[in-house]
Design a protein around this motif. Structure first.
Motif, PDB file in Angstrom:
ATOM      1  N   ALA A   1       2.112  -2.229   7.674  1.00  0.00           N
ATOM      2  CA  ALA A   1       2.621  -3.201   8.646  1.00  0.00           C
ATOM      3  C   ALA A   1       2.146  -4.605   8.300  1.00  0.00           C
ATOM      4  CB  ALA A   1       2.162  -2.815  10.053  1.00  0.00           C
ATOM      5  N   GLU A   2       0.907  -4.729   7.912  1.00  0.00           N
ATOM      6  CA  GLU A   2       0.372  -6.042   7.552  1.00  0.00           C
ATOM      7  C   GLU A   2       1.078  -6.608   6.328  1.00  0.00           C
ATOM      8  OE1 GLU A   2      -3.947  -8.085   6.378  1.00  0.00           O
ATOM      9  OE2 GLU A   2      -3.842  -6.009   7.085  1.00  0.00           O
ATOM     10  N   ARG A   3       1.339  -5.750   5.343  1.00  0.00           N
ATOM     11  CA  ARG A   3       1.977  -6.212   4.109  1.00  0.00           C
ATOM     12  C   ARG A   3       3.423  -6.653   4.358  1.00  0.00           C
ATOM     13  NH1 ARG A   3       1.123  -5.255  -1.487  1.00  0.00           N
ATOM     14  NH2 ARG A   3       2.423  -6.800  -2.559  1.00  0.00           N
ATOM     15  N   ILE A   4       4.150  -5.902   5.160  1.00  0.00           N
ATOM     16  CA  ILE A   4       5.538  -6.265   5.463  1.00  0.00           C
ATOM     17  C   ILE A   4       5.585  -7.510   6.332  1.00  0.00           C
ATOM     18  CG2 ILE A   4       7.617  -5.522   6.683  1.00  0.00           C
ATOM     19  CD1 ILE A   4       7.088  -2.701   5.727  1.00  0.00           C
ATOM     20  N   GLY A   5       4.636  -7.604   7.263  1.00  0.00           N
ATOM     21  CA  GLY A   5       4.576  -8.769   8.128  1.00  0.00           C
ATOM     22  C   GLY A   5       5.493  -8.651   9.326  1.00  0.00           C
ATOM     23  N   GLU A   6       5.219  -9.492  10.337  1.00  0.00           N
ATOM     24  CA  GLU A   6       5.989  -9.442  11.576  1.00  0.00           C
ATOM     25  C   GLU A   6       7.466  -9.726  11.333  1.00  0.00           C
ATOM     26  OE1 GLU A   6       5.224  -8.462  14.533  1.00  0.00           O
ATOM     27  OE2 GLU A   6       3.127  -8.005  14.015  1.00  0.00           O
ATOM     28  N   GLU A   7       7.738 -10.726  10.504  1.00  0.00           N
ATOM     29  CA  GLU A   7       9.132 -11.062  10.259  1.00  0.00           C
ATOM     30  C   GLU A   7       9.858  -9.922   9.573  1.00  0.00           C
ATOM     31  OE1 GLU A   7      11.908 -14.400   7.964  1.00  0.00           O
ATOM     32  OE2 GLU A   7       9.712 -14.610   7.979  1.00  0.00           O
TER      33      GLU A   7
ATOM     34  N   PRO B   1       0.791  -1.229   0.000  1.00  0.00           N
ATOM     35  CA  PRO B   1       0.000   0.000   0.000  1.00  0.00           C
ATOM     36  C   PRO B   1       0.829   1.288   0.000  1.00  0.00           C
ATOM     37  CG  PRO B   1       0.232  -0.753   2.231  1.00  0.00           C
ATOM     38  CD  PRO B   1       1.023  -1.712   1.383  1.00  0.00           C
ATOM     39  N   MET B   2       2.052   1.263  -0.530  1.00  0.00           N
ATOM     40  CA  MET B   2       2.775   2.517  -0.696  1.00  0.00           C
ATOM     41  C   MET B   2       2.000   3.402  -1.666  1.00  0.00           C
ATOM     42  SD  MET B   2       5.056   1.614   1.331  1.00  0.00           S
ATOM     43  CE  MET B   2       5.840   3.220   1.380  1.00  0.00           C
ATOM     44  N   HIS B   3       2.080   4.705  -1.466  1.00  0.00           N
ATOM     45  CA  HIS B   3       1.437   5.632  -2.409  1.00  0.00           C
ATOM     46  C   HIS B   3       2.334   5.734  -3.641  1.00  0.00           C
ATOM     47  CE1 HIS B   3      -0.642   8.932  -4.198  1.00  0.00           C
ATOM     48  NE2 HIS B   3      -1.447   9.093  -3.158  1.00  0.00           N
ATOM     49  N   ALA B   4       1.804   5.312  -4.776  1.00  0.00           N
ATOM     50  CA  ALA B   4       2.631   5.223  -5.982  1.00  0.00           C
ATOM     51  C   ALA B   4       3.196   6.576  -6.383  1.00  0.00           C
ATOM     52  CB  ALA B   4       1.829   4.615  -7.132  1.00  0.00           C
TER      53      ALA B   4
ATOM     54  N   VAL C   1      15.094  -0.912  -6.115  1.00  0.00           N
ATOM     55  CA  VAL C   1      13.691  -0.899  -5.736  1.00  0.00           C
ATOM     56  C   VAL C   1      13.329  -2.278  -5.185  1.00  0.00           C
ATOM     57  CG1 VAL C   1      11.323  -0.585  -6.535  1.00  0.00           C
ATOM     58  CG2 VAL C   1      13.158   0.863  -7.451  1.00  0.00           C
ATOM     59  N   LEU C   2      12.877  -2.307  -3.945  1.00  0.00           N
ATOM     60  CA  LEU C   2      12.570  -3.551  -3.244  1.00  0.00           C
ATOM     61  C   LEU C   2      11.068  -3.705  -3.063  1.00  0.00           C
ATOM     62  CD1 LEU C   2      15.205  -3.165  -0.385  1.00  0.00           C
ATOM     63  CD2 LEU C   2      15.399  -4.670  -2.359  1.00  0.00           C
ATOM     64  N   ARG C   3      10.557  -4.889  -3.332  1.00  0.00           N
ATOM     65  CA  ARG C   3       9.149  -5.180  -3.066  1.00  0.00           C
ATOM     66  C   ARG C   3       8.965  -5.356  -1.560  1.00  0.00           C
ATOM     67  NH1 ARG C   3       7.198  -9.827  -5.039  1.00  0.00           N
ATOM     68  NH2 ARG C   3       5.137  -8.930  -5.375  1.00  0.00           N
ATOM     69  N   LEU C   4       7.877  -4.823  -1.037  1.00  0.00           N
ATOM     70  CA  LEU C   4       7.638  -4.889   0.398  1.00  0.00           C
ATOM     71  C   LEU C   4       7.672  -6.321   0.913  1.00  0.00           C
ATOM     72  CD1 LEU C   4       4.740  -2.298   0.776  1.00  0.00           C
ATOM     73  CD2 LEU C   4       7.059  -2.058   1.641  1.00  0.00           C
ATOM     74  N   GLU C   5       7.058  -7.221   0.159  1.00  0.00           N
ATOM     75  CA  GLU C   5       6.957  -8.601   0.617  1.00  0.00           C
ATOM     76  C   GLU C   5       8.319  -9.295   0.710  1.00  0.00           C
ATOM     77  OE1 GLU C   5       4.264 -10.061  -2.288  1.00  0.00           O
ATOM     78  OE2 GLU C   5       2.505  -9.816  -1.019  1.00  0.00           O
ATOM     79  N   SER C   6       9.329  -8.727   0.047  1.00  0.00           N
ATOM     80  CA  SER C   6      10.634  -9.378   0.039  1.00  0.00           C
ATOM     81  C   SER C   6      11.492  -8.999   1.239  1.00  0.00           C
ATOM     82  CB  SER C   6      11.381  -9.021  -1.254  1.00  0.00           C
ATOM     83  OG  SER C   6      11.770  -7.652  -1.251  1.00  0.00           O
ATOM     84  N   LEU C   7      11.009  -8.076   2.077  1.00  0.00           N
ATOM     85  CA  LEU C   7      11.833  -7.620   3.196  1.00  0.00           C
ATOM     86  C   LEU C   7      12.240  -8.770   4.111  1.00  0.00           C
ATOM     87  CD1 LEU C   7      10.535  -4.185   4.534  1.00  0.00           C
ATOM     88  CD2 LEU C   7      12.665  -4.702   3.355  1.00  0.00           C
ATOM     89  N   GLY C   8      11.288  -9.688   4.350  1.00  0.00           N
ATOM     90  CA  GLY C   8      11.578 -10.778   5.268  1.00  0.00           C
ATOM     91  C   GLY C   8      12.694 -11.685   4.798  1.00  0.00           C
ATOM     92  N   GLY C   9      12.969 -11.716   3.495  1.00  0.00           N
ATOM     93  CA  GLY C   9      13.999 -12.594   2.971  1.00  0.00           C
ATOM     94  C   GLY C   9      15.148 -11.877   2.311  1.00  0.00           C
ATOM     95  N   THR C  10      15.281 -10.565   2.545  1.00  0.00           N
ATOM     96  CA  THR C  10      16.338  -9.773   1.911  1.00  0.00           C
ATOM     97  C   THR C  10      17.482  -9.526   2.894  1.00  0.00           C
ATOM     98  OG1 THR C  10      14.766  -8.644   0.459  1.00  0.00           O
ATOM     99  CG2 THR C  10      16.870  -7.561   0.806  1.00  0.00           C
ATOM    100  N   ARG C  11      18.728  -9.622   2.414  1.00  0.00           N
ATOM    101  CA  ARG C  11      19.879  -9.280   3.241  1.00  0.00           C
ATOM    102  C   ARG C  11      19.976  -7.759   3.345  1.00  0.00           C
ATOM    103  NH1 ARG C  11      24.011 -12.013   4.785  1.00  0.00           N
ATOM    104  NH2 ARG C  11      25.413 -10.294   4.254  1.00  0.00           N
ATOM    105  N   LEU C  12      19.301  -7.208   4.323  1.00  0.00           N
ATOM    106  CA  LEU C  12      19.254  -5.759   4.478  1.00  0.00           C
ATOM    107  C   LEU C  12      20.624  -5.185   4.812  1.00  0.00           C
ATOM    108  CD1 LEU C  12      15.893  -5.270   6.425  1.00  0.00           C
ATOM    109  CD2 LEU C  12      16.297  -5.258   3.961  1.00  0.00           C
TER     110      LEU C  12
END
Length: 854
Positions: A683-689, A631-634, A654-665
């Motif tokens: 917050a829901e889209r990124i998820g707890e992890e 839900p980022m504002h495009a 450019v990183l997809r929000l859903e990939s944060l949990g598996g990305t080497r930040l």
């Protein structure tokens, strides 16, 4: 300029003789293979049809204006009678004389009226393009006496695909989801998409609404169109749009508020064109509305900008079909075929009226330009941009004014002028105006546009404000259709004056973007890139990532006989790997930078005792990540991406929000969260992890930049910053009525010693365009929490309601808070607004580039 357009036309080899082919063989369906409305016309299909017509008919020629970001050609068609095609140079020259009475007499006996018709600047608003293609087909292939008369009396320029990137993205989406027949259900997957996708289809490559880009030209689509429009000086400009699906066709006259600088010529002719549209729609039994919703207070729309260029700039808004067919709330179905026909009916009526009233239209147009020049000979006589600000941004401002057809001169020697007002409109008496300042005389044809862009204040009419307040108190939209302040000296943070003096000045015409930098000078010890230049930060980023050592001074100082601002970049010659001088010279040229050479590390004044002072810090190599998708504002995402990628050439992942949990930040030095529609949804889209990884990354040394509603995400969900919502109510109290500021400038108070303020010699004026107001926590001072910019009393330009005026002073505009070894930098307002709020670019680049090292 005229010669270049003519050369382009001839180079395309499109002045062919009329073919004996029958009209039906040149219909859109015969050439392309499907009828208009049967499928969504892609930009390629539109171009192929235009090229076919141009190859077979002597009524049409084409102009290749440029390319979009995605390399799609921007093609316009010039349609008129063959006799007019044989004298296009003469017609253009007369058009120039009509638009500038200083050039001598303009004979209108044989002069056609010039119309510019543009379609579908919002990519998924389909019917504008298709309706104009239908009109093009008729104008080129019909043998009727009526069409022949129109062609003799008009030159019709049709630019049917204003946003080919957005349009083709939506066409491909729809074509891949269409079944045996179009499904009109709003829930069918051909008609149903996320808000992120919708804005992607609406906008251009970088998610920009290029209908707001007409004075700023941040995008190639807009810049490419300037030469043709300036060459032809049209009397009529039409922008064919779509709006919500449950609405009927809108055409002008518009509603209030009216900008006080808006040209009378356009306003008066709205009535004539509106009556012609109503007659045409009545004859076909088509529903319509006018004087409703849309206003021309803001000068950056296609239509309002067209009017400030001297034309009658008009808007068409057709109820949307979303795709090929859409079910409306009453159960009826609107098809694309029906929608494009209504666009065609309106555009056809504009051509017919322009033909019928050709002489009166041309005379009124010429008289309006005489009046514009006369207006500039009283009141404010000239506007002056002085060179104390960012020289690169000043150069871009001058180039932008020139593209708008505004004459700019450069002051050859310093002069003292009386009767001056500053960029806020406050009287300052007499001042010494330095050589190298840029002067814009008001007595020129684009007078109305000059005043609209350079006056500090454009007052909103009181009667509209009263109505807007009533709507707010009823919980309704106040109907500010856009921001209420946009003065260029404020947007670009440039020192500027207005003068009532008509004294003769030593001026030379400025005909191109000025070169402000210098070739790289030789330096025995170090090169200093003055901190006033925002691009200095970008150059430092590039140098460091190429392996060269760079440091930054957060203090102003003097060295090499020059005064240097805070944020100055220090590039020492010693201890560097090979190639430094070549690399730096290339960046100096690319970024148009001024560089000061020094032969030693001593300074001669200011707050820095030496170039190696304890306050300076070394810049670390960096890697930037920008979070994307719903839900980022495009829009906000696109503005940030464009600023980094295009304006300053900084490599950005450019990183997809859903990939944060598996990305080497850990590989990123900075992550950016642009504005979001909803912090909880983010917050829901990124998820707890994903959120846990993000918090750990910050505490381990990461630099997180949050913008707009993402500030709430960092506060409430990551719990990394301690800002407090000023609108929040205490337990037991009624919730406050949040009031939004409709785009007004406020003064700020700045912590000038903070590294984030580097490059600013004075606190910038900032644009407030939301209801977000945050305050620093009521806690003891700490080096780990810094309100770098706070709002002062305001507004200084634009409108704000009393509730906002009372709450904003002391509120935070720029905030830094340490978290473990890292930090969060928060901007409650969108610091990259539309790519043309350039005065705070430096603040954004400081946060992104310097943040990990400061």
């Amino acid at each position: 300029m005229l010669q270049s357009v003519r050369t382009t036309v001839l180079a395309l080899g499109i002045m062919a003789l009329m073919s004996p082919l029958k009209a039906e063989e040149l219909s859109y369906e015969a050439v392309i293979g499907y009828s208009l409305g049967e499928r969504i016309a892609t930009s390629y299909d539109a171009r192929r049809y235009m090229e076919t017509l141009a190859g077979e008919s002597d009524r049409i020629s084409l102009v290749h204006q440029g390319e979009s970001y995605e390399r799609r050609p921007l093609i316009a068609a010039i349609i008129t009678h063959p006799d007019n095609h044989a004298r296009l140079d003469e017609i253009r020259e007369t058009a120039q004389r009509l638009g500038d009475p200083r050039r001598g007499e303009a004979r209108i006996e044989n002069q056609p009226a010039v119309l510019w018709l543009g379609g579908s600047i919002h990519g998924f608003e389909l019917s504008g393009t298709d309706g104009l293609l239908k009109l093009m087909e008729e104008l080129v292939t019909s043998d009727s006496d009526e069409v022949s008369e129109w062609l003799m009396n008009t030159v019709v320029i049709i630019d049917p695909t204003l946003n080919p990137d957005g349009r083709d993205a939506f066409a491909m989406f729809n074509h891949r989801r269409i079944g045996r027949a179009p499904n009109p259900s709003q829930k069918d997957w051909s008609n149903d998409f996320t808000g992120w996708d919708a804005l992607g289809f609406r906008t251009s490559h970088y998610f920009f609404d290029i209908n707001r880009d007409w004075f700023a030209h941040t995008h190639p689509e807009t810049r490419a169109r300037m030469p043709l429009i300036q060459a032809w000086r049209p009397q009529v400009v039409v922008d064919a749009h779509e709006m919500g699906h449950d609405t009927e066709f809108y055409f002008d006259p518009p509603t209030q508020p009216r900008n006080p600088f808006f040209p009378d010529f356009a306003w008066d002719w709205f009535e004539d064109f509106g009556a012609a549209y109503a007659d045409a729609f009545d004859a076909e039994g088509i529903e319509y509305t006018k004087r409703d919703i849309f206003n021309y207070f803001y000068p950056a729309y296609t239509t309002s900008w067209g009017s400030y260029q001297g034309a009658v700039g008009m808007l068409y808004e057709q109820g949307s079909t979303r795709g090929l067919a859409l079910e409306l709330s009453d159960g009826s179905v609107r098809t694309l075929e029906q929608a494009l026909h209504q666009q065609y009916v309106a555009a056809r009526a504009a051509v017919a009226l322009s033909s019928r009233e050709r002489e009166r239209l041309l005379r009124d147009y010429h008289s309006a330009h005489e009046a514009a020049i006369h207006d500039g000979r009283s009141g404010t006589r000239r506007y002056i941009l002085t060179p104390e600000g960012d020289p690169g941004i000043l150069a871009e401002t001058v180039a932008m004014l020139l593209r708008n057809g505004i004459e700019v001169h450069r002051l050859e020697e310093s002069v003292r002028l009386r009767g001056l007002s500053d960029r806020l409109g406050e009287r300052v008496g007499s001042r010494e105006i330095p050589a190298g300042s840029f002067v814009i005389e008001a007595a020129q044809p684009r007078n109305r546009l000059i005043r609209a862009l350079l006056e500090p204040e454009t007052p909103v009419p009181e009667d509209f404000l009263a109505q807007a307040r009533e709507r707010i108190d009823r919980g309704e939209n106040p109907r500010f259709y856009d921001i209420t302040a946009w003065s260029l000296p404020l947007l670009f943070d440039l020192p500027a004056y207005a003068s009532s003096s008509g004294a003769s000045l030593p001026l030379v015409p400025q005909e191109a973007r000025p070169v402000m930098g210098v070739e790289l000078p030789d330096a025995a010890y170090a090169w200093l890139i003055d901190g006033r230049q925002t691009a200095a930060v970008a150059a430092a980023f590039q140098l460091r990532n190429q392996g060269y050592r760079v440091s930054v001074s957060p203090r102003a100082f003097e060295a090499g006989g020059e005064s240097l601002a805070s944020g100055t970049i220090i590039v020492r010659r010693g201890g560097q790997k090979e190639g430094l001088e070549t690399a730096l010279a290339g960046l100096v040229k690319d970024y148009d930078l001024r560089v000061v050479p020094v032969d030693g590390g001593r300074t001669t004044g200011g707050d820095l005792p030496a170039l190696g002072g304890a306050d300076t810090f070394a810049l670390a190599a960096g890697r930037i990540g920008l979070l994307a998708e719903h839900p980022m504002h495009a829009y906000s995402f696109g503005w940030a991406w464009h600023t980094l990628d295009q304006t300053y050439g900084l490599d950005t992942t450019v990183l997809r929000l859903e990939s944060l949990g598996g990305t080497r930040l850990e590989s990123f030095s900075t992550l950016i969260l642009s504005d979001t529609f909803n912090a909880s949804a983010l917050a829901e889209r990124i998820g707890e992890e994903g959120m846990e990884r993000l918090k750990r990354w910050v505490r381990d040394g990461g630099n997180l930049v949050v913008i707009g509603n993402s500030v709430d995400f960092a506060r409430e969900h990551l719990e990394l910053i301690s800002l407090e919502d000023d609108w929040a109510h205490e337990e037991g109290e009624a919730p406050a009525h949040r009031i939004s500021v409709p785009g007004a400038f406020f003064a700020t108070e700045m912590d000038a010693r903070h590294w984030l303020a580097g490059g600013y010699t004075a606190a910038p004026k900032v644009l407030v365009n939301s209801s977000r107001i945050f305050r620093a926590p009521d806690q003891p001072p700490s080096t780990g929490r810094n309100a770098v910019l706070r709002y002062a009393q305001g507004p200084v330009a634009g409108h704000a309601w009393e509730e906002s005026i009372e709450r904003l002073p002391g509120g935070v505009f720029a905030w830094e808070e340490r978290a473990g070894s890292g930090r969060v930098i928060a901007f409650p307002e969108d610091i990259n607004f539309r790519g043309y709020w350039r005065g705070v670019d430096r603040l954004f680049l400081n946060a992104v580039v310097l943040g990990p090292s400061a």
